[in-house]
Design a protein around this motif. Structure first.
Motif, PDB file in Angstrom:
ATOM      1  N   ARG A   1     -15.187  24.591  75.662  1.00 18.02           N
ATOM      2  CA  ARG A   1     -14.542  23.608  76.432  1.00 18.02           C
ATOM      3  C   ARG A   1     -14.036  22.476  75.374  1.00 18.02           C
ATOM      4  NH1 ARG A   1     -16.788  19.559  81.124  1.00 18.02           N
ATOM      5  NH2 ARG A   1     -14.775  18.625  81.427  1.00 18.02           N
ATOM      6  N   TRP A   2     -14.467  22.211  74.216  1.00 15.76           N
ATOM      7  CA  TRP A   2     -13.954  21.481  73.266  1.00 15.76           C
ATOM      8  C   TRP A   2     -12.672  22.194  72.750  1.00 15.76           C
ATOM      9  CZ3 TRP A   2     -14.600  16.549  71.551  1.00 15.76           C
ATOM     10  CH2 TRP A   2     -15.833  16.032  71.790  1.00 15.76           C
ATOM     11  N   GLN A   3     -12.688  23.411  72.416  1.00 17.52           N
ATOM     12  CA  GLN A   3     -11.608  24.016  71.842  1.00 17.52           C
ATOM     13  C   GLN A   3     -10.534  24.027  72.806  1.00 17.52           C
ATOM     14  OE1 GLN A   3     -11.540  25.715  68.459  1.00 17.52           O
ATOM     15  NE2 GLN A   3      -9.520  25.504  68.807  1.00 17.52           N
ATOM     16  N   ALA A   4     -10.881  24.517  74.166  1.00 17.41           N
ATOM     17  CA  ALA A   4      -9.629  24.446  75.160  1.00 17.41           C
ATOM     18  C   ALA A   4      -9.028  23.367  75.273  1.00 17.41           C
ATOM     19  CB  ALA A   4     -10.261  25.012  76.422  1.00 17.41           C
ATOM     20  N   PHE A   5      -9.721  22.033  75.302  1.00 16.32           N
ATOM     21  CA  PHE A   5      -9.017  20.580  75.540  1.00 16.32           C
ATOM     22  C   PHE A   5      -8.300  20.430  74.112  1.00 16.32           C
ATOM     23  CE2 PHE A   5      -9.357  16.276  74.189  1.00 16.32           C
ATOM     24  CZ  PHE A   5      -8.786  15.578  75.367  1.00 16.32           C
ATOM     25  N   LEU A   6      -8.770  20.666  73.024  1.00 14.93           N
ATOM     26  CA  LEU A   6      -8.054  20.425  71.673  1.00 14.93           C
ATOM     27  C   LEU A   6      -6.682  21.280  71.912  1.00 14.93           C
ATOM     28  CD1 LEU A   6     -10.998  20.169  69.352  1.00 14.93           C
ATOM     29  CD2 LEU A   6      -9.560  18.072  70.382  1.00 14.93           C
ATOM     30  N   ASP A   7      -6.788  22.460  72.287  1.00 19.29           N
ATOM     31  CA  ASP A   7      -5.496  23.239  72.277  1.00 19.29           C
ATOM     32  C   ASP A   7      -4.467  22.992  73.075  1.00 19.29           C
ATOM     33  OD1 ASP A   7      -6.509  24.795  70.161  1.00 19.29           O
ATOM     34  OD2 ASP A   7      -7.257  26.404  71.328  1.00 19.29           O
ATOM     35  N   ARG A   8      -4.915  22.032  74.034  1.00 21.71           N
ATOM     36  CA  ARG A   8      -3.695  21.728  75.100  1.00 21.71           C
ATOM     37  C   ARG A   8      -2.633  20.948  74.443  1.00 21.71           C
ATOM     38  NH1 ARG A   8      -6.423  17.584  78.658  1.00 21.71           N
ATOM     39  NH2 ARG A   8      -4.051  17.730  79.502  1.00 21.71           N
ATOM     40  N   PRO A   9      -1.292  21.275  75.002  1.00 22.27           N
ATOM     41  CA  PRO A   9       0.001  20.470  74.272  1.00 22.27           C
ATOM     42  C   PRO A   9      -0.383  18.813  74.603  1.00 22.27           C
ATOM     43  CG  PRO A   9       0.294  22.387  75.424  1.00 22.27           C
ATOM     44  CD  PRO A   9      -0.832  22.118  75.798  1.00 22.27           C
ATOM     45  N   GLY A  10      -0.135  18.216  73.632  1.00 27.29           N
ATOM     46  CA  GLY A  10      -0.271  16.763  73.982  1.00 27.29           C
ATOM     47  C   GLY A  10      -1.531  16.069  73.532  1.00 27.29           C
ATOM     48  N   VAL A  11      -2.481  16.900  73.256  1.00 21.53           N
ATOM     49  CA  VAL A  11      -3.635  16.485  72.802  1.00 21.53           C
ATOM     50  C   VAL A  11      -3.721  16.026  71.260  1.00 21.53           C
ATOM     51  CG1 VAL A  11      -6.161  16.756  72.450  1.00 21.53           C
ATOM     52  CG2 VAL A  11      -5.152  17.136  74.549  1.00 21.53           C
ATOM     53  N   GLU A  12      -3.906  14.919  70.897  1.00 20.81           N
ATOM     54  CA  GLU A  12      -3.748  14.676  69.312  1.00 20.81           C
ATOM     55  C   GLU A  12      -4.992  13.818  68.875  1.00 20.81           C
ATOM     56  OE1 GLU A  12       0.890  14.931  68.257  1.00 20.81           O
ATOM     57  OE2 GLU A  12       0.015  13.354  67.950  1.00 20.81           O
ATOM     58  N   THR A  13      -5.523  14.056  67.725  1.00 21.85           N
ATOM     59  CA  THR A  13      -6.504  13.176  67.229  1.00 21.85           C
ATOM     60  C   THR A  13      -5.909  12.606  65.995  1.00 21.85           C
ATOM     61  OG1 THR A  13      -8.201  14.756  68.171  1.00 21.85           O
ATOM     62  CG2 THR A  13      -8.870  13.061  66.270  1.00 21.85           C
ATOM     63  N   TRP A  14      -5.998  11.270  65.784  1.00 23.40           N
ATOM     64  CA  TRP A  14      -5.524  10.660  64.459  1.00 23.40           C
ATOM     65  C   TRP A  14      -6.729   9.945  64.074  1.00 23.40           C
ATOM     66  CZ3 TRP A  14      -0.373  10.826  62.671  1.00 23.40           C
ATOM     67  CH2 TRP A  14       0.487  11.390  63.359  1.00 23.40           C
ATOM     68  N   VAL A  15      -6.901  10.269  62.600  1.00 23.31           N
ATOM     69  CA  VAL A  15      -8.283   9.688  61.959  1.00 23.31           C
ATOM     70  C   VAL A  15      -7.646   8.555  61.024  1.00 23.31           C
ATOM     71  CG1 VAL A  15     -10.229  10.382  60.807  1.00 23.31           C
ATOM     72  CG2 VAL A  15      -9.333  11.988  62.388  1.00 23.31           C
ATOM     73  N   ALA A  16      -8.460   7.607  61.037  1.00 27.56           N
ATOM     74  CA  ALA A  16      -8.371   6.626  59.690  1.00 27.56           C
ATOM     75  C   ALA A  16      -9.556   6.908  58.935  1.00 27.56           C
ATOM     76  CB  ALA A  16      -8.723   5.058  60.366  1.00 27.56           C
ATOM     77  N   TYR A  17      -8.892   6.788  57.425  1.00 27.55           N
ATOM     78  CA  TYR A  17      -9.844   7.367  56.519  1.00 27.55           C
ATOM     79  C   TYR A  17      -9.945   5.907  55.690  1.00 27.55           C
ATOM     80  CZ  TYR A  17      -9.688  12.292  57.707  1.00 27.55           C
ATOM     81  OH  TYR A  17      -9.746  13.547  58.155  1.00 27.55           O
ATOM     82  N   GLU A  18     -10.942   5.911  55.033  1.00 25.89           N
ATOM     83  CA  GLU A  18     -11.033   4.525  54.003  1.00 25.89           C
ATOM     84  C   GLU A  18     -11.747   5.393  52.573  1.00 25.89           C
ATOM     85  OE1 GLU A  18     -12.243   0.176  53.903  1.00 25.89           O
ATOM     86  OE2 GLU A  18     -13.982   1.498  53.729  1.00 25.89           O
ATOM     87  N   HIS A  19     -10.746   5.535  51.609  1.00 30.65           N
ATOM     88  CA  HIS A  19     -11.032   6.338  50.346  1.00 30.65           C
ATOM     89  C   HIS A  19     -11.660   7.701  50.830  1.00 30.65           C
ATOM     90  CE1 HIS A  19     -10.346   2.890  48.067  1.00 30.65           C
ATOM     91  NE2 HIS A  19     -11.020   2.170  48.625  1.00 30.65           N
TER      92      HIS A  19
END
Length: 188
Positions: free
Chosen positions: A66-84
């Motif tokens: 289910r995670w994979q199917a959700f993430l593969d949908r067009p228009g689903v994006e994850t943006w990650v903040a990184y510190e160092h």
């Protein structure tokens, strides 16, 4: 035992509504990067690491598929903040059709809260919601970005959304069972 939970729904209806936060200092090591490879393991890590102490539980039962199917949908994006180089938080965008984009999840890992990363991440992520169709040509251009937050979220969540230019359009109150924070799953 139950608790009263207030949920606030907020929106922007124009890219001009966005009020970005001041960027972190150049030497802060903070950067916001799109997670371009769909990874259920990484997405679940972010979900539990950010939401473990504020009782995010709805996705804990999702199997890998289910995670994979959700993430593969067009228009689903994850943006990650990184510190160092260390993940500090994330914002998850979900296109919902007809130019509507929901900020499905947004938050920081507990160790990174209160360090002026959240406003920057929210501003950057909201800007990416507004230009989502540029990366996904089959989507309609964004006309509305919306999000909801609740009284179980961090104490600064609602104010952060308002400072970024989101306007309140609905408020609901409901009784929910009181549950202890789940924390991350074993091995997270």
């Amino acid at each position: 035992m139950s608790i009263t939970v207030t949920t606030w729904s907020l929106e922007q209806t124009s890219p001009a509504d966005l009020a970005p936060a001041d960027p972190p200092a150049a030497d802060s090591g903070v950067r916001v990067v799109r997670s371009e490879a769909a990874s259920p393991e990484f997405s679940r890590f972010l979900y539990t690491a950010v939401g473990g102490d504020v009782i995010w539980t709805d996705r804990l039962v999702w199997p890998y598929e289910r995670w994979q199917a959700f993430l593969d949908r067009p228009g689903v994006e994850t943006w990650v903040a990184y510190e160092h180089g260390t993940p500090a938080g994330y914002i998850e965008l979900e296109a919902q059709g007809e130019g509507v984009v929901e900020i499905a999840y947004f938050g920081l890992l507990p160790a990174f809260r209160g360090r002026r990363i959240g406003g920057h991440l929210l501003g950057e992520g909201t800007a990416r919601a507004w230009d989502l169709a540029e990366r996904h040509p089959r989507l309609s251009p964004t006309k509305r970005v919306w999000v909801h937050t609740c009284s179980k979220d961090g104490p600064h969540a609602l104010d952060n959304y308002r400072r970024r230019g989101f306007r309140l359009f609905d408020t609901t109150t409901a009784e929910e069972p009181e549950t202890p924070p789940p924390g991350p799953w074993p091995g997270a």
